[in-house]
Design a protein around this motif. Structure first.
Motif, PDB file in Angstrom:
ATOM      1  N   SER A   8     -85.384 -29.021  27.205  1.00 18.15           N
ATOM      2  CA  SER A   8     -85.473 -30.268  27.943  1.00 18.15           C
ATOM      3  C   SER A   8     -84.095 -30.810  28.274  1.00 18.15           C
ATOM      4  N   SER A   9     -83.149 -30.730  27.359  1.00 21.41           N
ATOM      5  CA  SER A   9     -81.832 -31.272  27.654  1.00 21.41           C
ATOM      6  C   SER A   9     -81.029 -30.330  28.535  1.00 21.41           C
ATOM      7  N   ARG A  10     -81.144 -29.047  28.349  1.00 21.96           N
ATOM      8  CA  ARG A  10     -80.329 -28.116  29.077  1.00 21.96           C
ATOM      9  C   ARG A  10     -80.954 -27.677  30.373  1.00 21.96           C
ATOM     10  N   THR A 163     -74.393 -35.607  31.744  1.00 24.00           N
ATOM     11  CA  THR A 163     -73.593 -34.674  32.536  1.00 24.00           C
ATOM     12  C   THR A 163     -73.658 -33.293  31.914  1.00 24.00           C
ATOM     13  N   GLN A 164     -73.818 -32.306  32.764  1.00 31.35           N
ATOM     14  CA  GLN A 164     -73.842 -30.914  32.332  1.00 31.35           C
ATOM     15  C   GLN A 164     -72.995 -30.112  33.304  1.00 31.35           C
ATOM     16  N   GLN A 178     -72.842 -25.678  29.760  1.00 31.64           N
ATOM     17  CA  GLN A 178     -72.190 -26.583  28.824  1.00 31.64           C
ATOM     18  C   GLN A 178     -72.975 -27.880  28.920  1.00 31.64           C
ATOM     19  N   THR A 179     -73.747 -28.167  27.876  1.00 38.68           N
ATOM     20  CA  THR A 179     -74.696 -29.271  27.907  1.00 38.68           C
ATOM     21  C   THR A 179     -74.013 -30.614  27.709  1.00 38.68           C
ATOM     22  N   ALA A 180     -74.765 -31.663  27.922  1.00 35.00           N
ATOM     23  CA  ALA A 180     -74.247 -33.026  27.805  1.00 35.00           C
ATOM     24  C   ALA A 180     -73.680 -33.303  26.424  1.00 35.00           C
ATOM     25  N   GLY A 182     -72.074 -31.174  24.636  1.00 28.90           N
ATOM     26  CA  GLY A 182     -70.922 -30.306  24.416  1.00 28.90           C
ATOM     27  C   GLY A 182     -71.257 -28.901  23.976  1.00 28.90           C
ATOM     28  N   SER A 183     -72.532 -28.612  23.729  1.00 26.26           N
ATOM     29  CA  SER A 183     -72.938 -27.254  23.339  1.00 26.26           C
ATOM     30  C   SER A 183     -72.662 -26.283  24.472  1.00 26.26           C
ATOM     31  N   VAL A 184     -72.273 -25.071  24.118  1.00 19.79           N
ATOM     32  CA  VAL A 184     -72.029 -24.027  25.106  1.00 19.79           C
ATOM     33  C   VAL A 184     -73.029 -22.896  24.855  1.00 19.79           C
ATOM     34  N   ILE A 185     -73.742 -22.523  25.910  1.00 13.83           N
ATOM     35  CA  ILE A 185     -74.750 -21.476  25.840  1.00 13.83           C
ATOM     36  C   ILE A 185     -74.386 -20.433  26.883  1.00 13.83           C
ATOM     37  N   ASP A 186     -74.179 -19.193  26.437  1.00 16.70           N
ATOM     38  CA  ASP A 186     -73.714 -18.123  27.313  1.00 16.70           C
ATOM     39  C   ASP A 186     -74.801 -17.097  27.598  1.00 16.70           C
TER      40      ASP A 186
END
Length: 189
Positions: A8-10, A163-164, A178-180, A182-186
């Protein structure tokens, strides 16, 4: 964070990479510029797999479903309208069997090709989106090394702005979120 919360967030923000191209009519992008061909799959370091299904007609509109899965279970499904001009529109989101259909769709991508400095925006009664290609980034990821377009998207829902930044490679898709928070998903593969 649980799998549905990550989605939902990403993804809503990712699918909300959006909107109406400013700056006139552009030629349609090369075939596959936005890679939503049925059978396309992306696997991310978060454990999420995104799978593109065959086009279906829903409420009189031809849409391409993109399922967001964890462990083989689909948590959300985006219904994308791929228009002849090359733009990509979010027509609805199916979450747990409940469809949120947008009578005013959201523009995920304007007609390509994208380039640094390009902006677009769109809104409906549920949310508004503003996107900008902020530049190019060289990324070394588990799936390879890429020169990706960095796209910043501000999403406003009920007065709250998140912001993303997504990193998009033409013909391949999103290689990093890079989610709101600050998480980074590659992209893994």
């Amino acid at each position: 964070m649980t799998a549905p919360a990550v989605l939902s967030s990403r993804h809503r923000l990712g699918a909300a990479l959006l909107v109406l191209a400013l700056g006139g009519v552009q030629a349609a992008p090369p075939s596959g510029y936005y890679p939503y061909q049925p059978g396309t799959r992306w696997t991310y370091t978060s454990g999420e797999m995104q799978v593109v299904g065959p086009a279906v007609v829903h409420r009189g509109v031809s849409v391409t479903p993109v399922s967001h899965q964890y462990g083989g279970t689909t948590y959300t499904q985006d219904l994308l309208e791929l228009r002849p001009d090359g733009s990509v529109w979010l027509r609805g989101v199916n979450t747990g069997g409940r469809l949120a259909w947008f009578t005013v769709p959201l523009n995920v991508y304007p007609p390509g090709p994208l380039h640094p400095g390009m902006t677009w925006s769109s809104a409906n009664s549920a949310m508004s989106l503003r996107s900008k290609v902020t530049g190019m980034s060289a990324l070394k990821l588990p799936s390879g090394t890429f020169n990706a377009l960095a796209i910043r998207t501000d999403t406003t829902v009920k007065g709250r702005v998140t912001t993303q930044t997504t990193y998009f490679v033409p013909t391949l898709g999103i290689v990093r979120y890079q989610t709101a928070d600050g998480s980074v998903i590659d992209l893994q593969r």
